[in-house]
Design a protein around this motif. Structure first.
Motif, PDB file in Angstrom:
ATOM      1  N   ARG A 146      52.773  27.048  66.444  1.00 34.34           N
ATOM      2  CA  ARG A 146      53.933  26.228  67.073  1.00 34.34           C
ATOM      3  C   ARG A 146      54.890  26.844  67.576  1.00 34.34           C
ATOM      4  N   SER A 147      55.549  26.140  68.586  1.00 34.97           N
ATOM      5  CA  SER A 147      56.560  26.951  69.419  1.00 34.97           C
ATOM      6  C   SER A 147      57.796  26.972  68.483  1.00 34.97           C
ATOM      7  N   LEU A 148      58.589  28.095  68.551  1.00 32.18           N
ATOM      8  CA  LEU A 148      59.824  28.479  67.899  1.00 32.18           C
ATOM      9  C   LEU A 148      61.061  28.005  68.581  1.00 32.18           C
ATOM     10  N   SER A 149      61.921  27.496  68.145  1.00 31.67           N
ATOM     11  CA  SER A 149      63.120  26.913  68.606  1.00 31.67           C
ATOM     12  C   SER A 149      63.921  28.244  69.320  1.00 31.67           C
ATOM     13  N   ASP A 150      64.903  27.733  70.224  1.00 28.84           N
ATOM     14  CA  ASP A 150      65.746  28.796  70.832  1.00 28.84           C
ATOM     15  C   ASP A 150      66.678  29.545  69.874  1.00 28.84           C
ATOM     16  N   ALA A 151      66.662  28.929  68.497  1.00 29.38           N
ATOM     17  CA  ALA A 151      67.264  29.604  67.523  1.00 29.38           C
ATOM     18  C   ALA A 151      66.738  30.927  67.056  1.00 29.38           C
ATOM     19  N   PHE A 152      65.322  31.009  67.334  1.00 27.06           N
ATOM     20  CA  PHE A 152      64.728  32.342  66.899  1.00 27.06           C
ATOM     21  C   PHE A 152      64.372  33.133  68.176  1.00 27.06           C
ATOM     22  N   ALA A 153      65.355  33.049  69.450  1.00 28.52           N
ATOM     23  CA  ALA A 153      64.869  33.708  70.437  1.00 28.52           C
ATOM     24  C   ALA A 153      64.743  35.574  70.136  1.00 28.52           C
ATOM     25  N   ASP A 154      65.492  35.910  69.257  1.00 38.50           N
ATOM     26  CA  ASP A 154      65.577  37.345  68.838  1.00 38.50           C
ATOM     27  C   ASP A 154      64.013  37.658  68.500  1.00 38.50           C
ATOM     28  N   LEU A 155      63.214  36.673  68.302  1.00 39.65           N
ATOM     29  CA  LEU A 155      62.009  37.242  67.381  1.00 39.65           C
ATOM     30  C   LEU A 155      61.288  38.061  68.491  1.00 39.65           C
ATOM     31  N   HIS A 156      61.170  37.729  69.979  1.00 40.55           N
ATOM     32  CA  HIS A 156      60.363  38.186  70.900  1.00 40.55           C
ATOM     33  C   HIS A 156      60.788  39.870  70.911  1.00 40.55           C
ATOM     34  N   GLY A 157      62.162  39.993  70.904  1.00 33.89           N
ATOM     35  CA  GLY A 157      62.557  41.558  70.625  1.00 33.89           C
ATOM     36  C   GLY A 157      62.236  42.320  69.561  1.00 33.89           C
ATOM     37  N   LEU A 158      62.381  41.389  68.388  1.00 37.25           N
ATOM     38  CA  LEU A 158      61.667  42.085  67.032  1.00 37.25           C
ATOM     39  C   LEU A 158      60.231  42.381  67.238  1.00 37.25           C
ATOM     40  N   ILE A 159      59.504  41.763  67.781  1.00 39.66           N
ATOM     41  CA  ILE A 159      58.126  41.974  67.770  1.00 39.66           C
ATOM     42  C   ILE A 159      57.932  43.147  68.769  1.00 39.66           C
ATOM     43  N   ALA A 160      58.727  43.113  69.823  1.00 38.74           N
ATOM     44  CA  ALA A 160      58.418  44.145  70.836  1.00 38.74           C
ATOM     45  C   ALA A 160      58.997  45.603  70.229  1.00 38.74           C
ATOM     46  N   ASP A 161      59.996  45.500  69.506  1.00 41.89           N
ATOM     47  CA  ASP A 161      60.507  46.695  68.959  1.00 41.89           C
ATOM     48  C   ASP A 161      59.471  47.041  67.798  1.00 41.89           C
ATOM     49  N   LEU A 162      58.719  46.266  66.996  1.00 38.25           N
ATOM     50  CA  LEU A 162      57.918  46.667  66.152  1.00 38.25           C
ATOM     51  C   LEU A 162      56.585  47.263  66.718  1.00 38.25           C
ATOM     52  N   VAL A 163      56.201  46.844  67.695  1.00 35.45           N
ATOM     53  CA  VAL A 163      55.158  47.296  68.721  1.00 35.45           C
ATOM     54  C   VAL A 163      55.557  48.737  69.058  1.00 35.45           C
ATOM     55  N   HIS A 164      56.641  48.899  69.775  1.00 33.20           N
ATOM     56  CA  HIS A 164      57.055  50.212  70.192  1.00 33.20           C
ATOM     57  C   HIS A 164      57.308  51.241  69.321  1.00 33.20           C
ATOM     58  N   ASN A 165      58.141  50.819  68.258  1.00 29.41           N
ATOM     59  CA  ASN A 165      58.267  51.942  67.180  1.00 29.41           C
ATOM     60  C   ASN A 165      57.234  52.388  66.209  1.00 29.41           C
ATOM     61  N   GLU A 166      56.178  51.423  66.201  1.00 32.58           N
ATOM     62  CA  GLU A 166      54.980  51.787  65.438  1.00 32.58           C
ATOM     63  C   GLU A 166      53.876  52.338  66.256  1.00 32.58           C
ATOM     64  N   ALA A 167      54.179  52.350  67.403  1.00 31.63           N
ATOM     65  CA  ALA A 167      52.870  52.961  68.317  1.00 31.63           C
ATOM     66  C   ALA A 167      52.635  54.628  68.173  1.00 31.63           C
ATOM     67  N   GLU A 168      51.425  54.665  68.505  1.00 32.14           N
ATOM     68  CA  GLU A 168      51.030  56.127  68.507  1.00 32.14           C
ATOM     69  C   GLU A 168      50.343  56.327  69.910  1.00 32.14           C
ATOM     70  N   GLU A 169      50.850  57.679  70.279  1.00 31.10           N
ATOM     71  CA  GLU A 169      49.972  58.063  71.485  1.00 31.10           C
ATOM     72  C   GLU A 169      48.526  58.222  71.316  1.00 31.10           C
ATOM     73  N   VAL A 170      47.908  57.822  72.296  1.00 32.32           N
ATOM     74  CA  VAL A 170      46.309  57.860  72.172  1.00 32.32           C
ATOM     75  C   VAL A 170      45.947  58.734  73.404  1.00 32.32           C
ATOM     76  N   SER A 171      46.486  59.007  74.194  1.00 29.94           N
ATOM     77  CA  SER A 171      46.154  59.887  75.621  1.00 29.94           C
ATOM     78  C   SER A 171      47.332  60.194  76.406  1.00 29.94           C
ATOM     79  N   ARG A 172      47.374  61.242  76.915  1.00 29.97           N
ATOM     80  CA  ARG A 172      48.517  61.705  77.723  1.00 29.97           C
ATOM     81  C   ARG A 172      47.967  62.417  79.001  1.00 29.97           C
ATOM     82  N   THR A 173      48.665  61.781  80.166  1.00 29.59           N
ATOM     83  CA  THR A 173      48.386  62.652  81.513  1.00 29.59           C
ATOM     84  C   THR A 173      49.323  63.305  82.002  1.00 29.59           C
ATOM     85  N   LEU A 174      49.456  64.431  82.317  1.00 28.23           N
ATOM     86  CA  LEU A 174      50.454  65.195  83.293  1.00 28.23           C
ATOM     87  C   LEU A 174      50.469  64.593  84.566  1.00 28.23           C
ATOM     88  N   ILE A 175      51.638  64.145  85.146  1.00 27.31           N
ATOM     89  CA  ILE A 175      51.767  63.697  86.441  1.00 27.31           C
ATOM     90  C   ILE A 175      52.478  64.730  87.287  1.00 27.31           C
TER      91      ILE A 175
END
Length: 110
Positions: free
Chosen positions: A34-63
C-alpha cells in the motif's frame, strides 16, 4: 525495482529506530504494497541511507582525470541493489545487476 529484496530485519530495525510508534503501521503498509501517506515522506531517505551506508564495493575502475590524475569509480552493492559511486559526482543508480552498473561507467566516463 522488481525482484530486489532488502533483508527484512534491516528494514525493521531502521524503521523502528526512526519512526518508533508509527513503525508497525509503516511495516504493515509496506508488506501489503500500500502507498504510504505524506506523513512518512522521510521513509525514502531512510531507505536510501540504509542502502548507501550498508553497501560494499564490488568493483573499481580508475578513470583518467584532468589535472587531478586518476580517480576511482566504484560499483557498490547492497542486497542485490547496485549503484555507481565516484568522488565529486552524484551517485548513479539503481540497477539490478553488476553488469548494468558497469555499463553506466562506460556510458558516463569512457
Amino acid at each position: 525495482m522488481p525482484g530486489i529484496q532488502i533483508p527484512a530485519y534491516k528494514f525493521q530495525e531502521a524503521i523502528t529506530k526512526e519512526f518508533d510508534h508509527e513503525a508497525k503501521e509503516i511495516l504493515s503498509f509496506m508488506a501489503e504494497g500500500r502507498s504510504l501517506s505524506d506523513a512518512f515522506a522521510d521513509l525514502h531517505g531512510l531507505i536510501a541511507d540504509l542502502v548507501h551506508n550498508e553497501a560494499e564495493e564490488v568493483s573499481r575502475t580508475l578513470i583518467e582525470g584532468s589535472e587531478a590524475g586518476e580517480y576511482p569509480v566504484s560499483v557498490m552493492q547492497f542486497a542485490g541493489i547496485f549503484f555507481v559511486s565516484a568522488p565529486q559526482f552524484d551517485t548513479i543508480g539503481y540497477f539490478s545487476s553488476h553488469e548494468e552498473a558497469e555499463k553506466q561507467i562506460s556510458l558516463n566516463w569512457m
